[in-house]
Write a protein that holds these residues in place. Sequence first.
Motif, mmCIF file in Angstrom:
data_model
loop_
_atom_site.group_PDB
_atom_site.id
_atom_site.type_symbol
_atom_site.label_atom_id
_atom_site.label_comp_id
_atom_site.label_asym_id
_atom_site.label_seq_id
_atom_site.Cartn_x
_atom_site.Cartn_y
_atom_site.Cartn_z
ATOM 1 N N ALA A 52 -43.383 8.003 11.738
ATOM 2 C CA ALA A 52 -42.676 6.599 11.874
ATOM 3 C C ALA A 52 -41.409 6.776 12.777
ATOM 4 C CB ALA A 52 -42.439 6.143 10.461
ATOM 5 N N ARG A 53 -41.169 8.070 13.114
ATOM 6 C CA ARG A 53 -39.813 8.050 13.686
ATOM 7 C C ARG A 53 -40.075 8.429 15.363
ATOM 8 N NH1 ARG A 53 -38.577 8.389 8.562
ATOM 9 N NH2 ARG A 53 -36.638 7.664 7.779
ATOM 10 N N LEU A 54 -41.564 8.738 15.625
ATOM 11 C CA LEU A 54 -41.853 9.028 16.822
ATOM 12 C C LEU A 54 -42.394 7.762 17.526
ATOM 13 C CD1 LEU A 54 -43.857 12.111 16.239
ATOM 14 C CD2 LEU A 54 -41.680 12.046 17.271
ATOM 15 N N PRO A 55 -42.244 7.825 18.878
ATOM 16 C CA PRO A 55 -42.953 6.577 19.595
ATOM 17 C C PRO A 55 -44.402 6.535 19.346
ATOM 18 C CG PRO A 55 -41.402 8.161 21.044
ATOM 19 C CD PRO A 55 -41.675 8.764 19.856
ATOM 20 N N PRO A 56 -45.031 5.572 19.198
ATOM 21 C CA PRO A 56 -46.371 5.334 18.845
ATOM 22 C C PRO A 56 -47.399 6.092 19.609
ATOM 23 C CG PRO A 56 -45.349 2.894 19.295
ATOM 24 C CD PRO A 56 -44.362 4.122 19.788
ATOM 25 N N ASP A 57 -48.434 6.729 19.119
ATOM 26 C CA ASP A 57 -49.326 7.509 19.499
ATOM 27 C C ASP A 57 -48.615 8.917 20.002
ATOM 28 O OD1 ASP A 57 -51.306 5.640 18.759
ATOM 29 O OD2 ASP A 57 -50.982 4.603 20.677
ATOM 30 N N MET A 58 -47.578 9.236 19.813
ATOM 31 C CA MET A 58 -46.951 10.616 20.384
ATOM 32 C C MET A 58 -47.392 11.823 19.686
ATOM 33 S SD MET A 58 -43.113 11.466 20.869
ATOM 34 C CE MET A 58 -42.463 12.593 22.065
ATOM 35 N N ASP A 59 -47.805 11.505 18.345
ATOM 36 C CA ASP A 59 -48.343 12.925 17.629
ATOM 37 C C ASP A 59 -49.536 13.603 18.224
ATOM 38 O OD1 ASP A 59 -49.858 10.546 17.037
ATOM 39 O OD2 ASP A 59 -50.691 11.345 15.119
#
Length: 156
Positions: free
Chosen positions: A126-133
């Motif tokens: 949730a603390r990462l930019p979207p779709d960065m995982d």
Amino acid sequence: MSRPSVVAELTLIGASCLGRAARRTANVVTRAYNKALAPLGIEVTQFTILCTVALEKAQSASELADLVGVERSTLKRNLDRLVTGGLVSIAPGDGRRVVHRITERGTELVASALPLWRQAQEAILARLPPDMDETLRSDFRHLRRAASGVLSDACT
């Protein structure tokens, strides 16, 4: 080397060393998962070992260490705790190998830990930019392959 050039070199290392960045990142990520799993008295390394043992893909401690991504000494230390705690059992394997199996108690602990692990995972994502995982996982794979290549080159 003069003092200013040494300082400049050390500053460059601090800013660009992939090993340092990976270690710092691994430490803080590990602490976040450990905090989430603390109510159950296990750490993320132990949780990961339990999950990997449960999949029954490792036919030796060396294979298990590779699958978990830890040094053999770290694996042994954690496995000793898991065996002593009745979470993992040891069975004979091929030759001198031993195979580790998750016990019923270990399976129950993993089941209890999954919601806590999910909460930690979701909180980090949730603390990462979207779709960065997916990008991060891909980048980690590239970094592992590059470092493994360096290790392979050193062995030849």
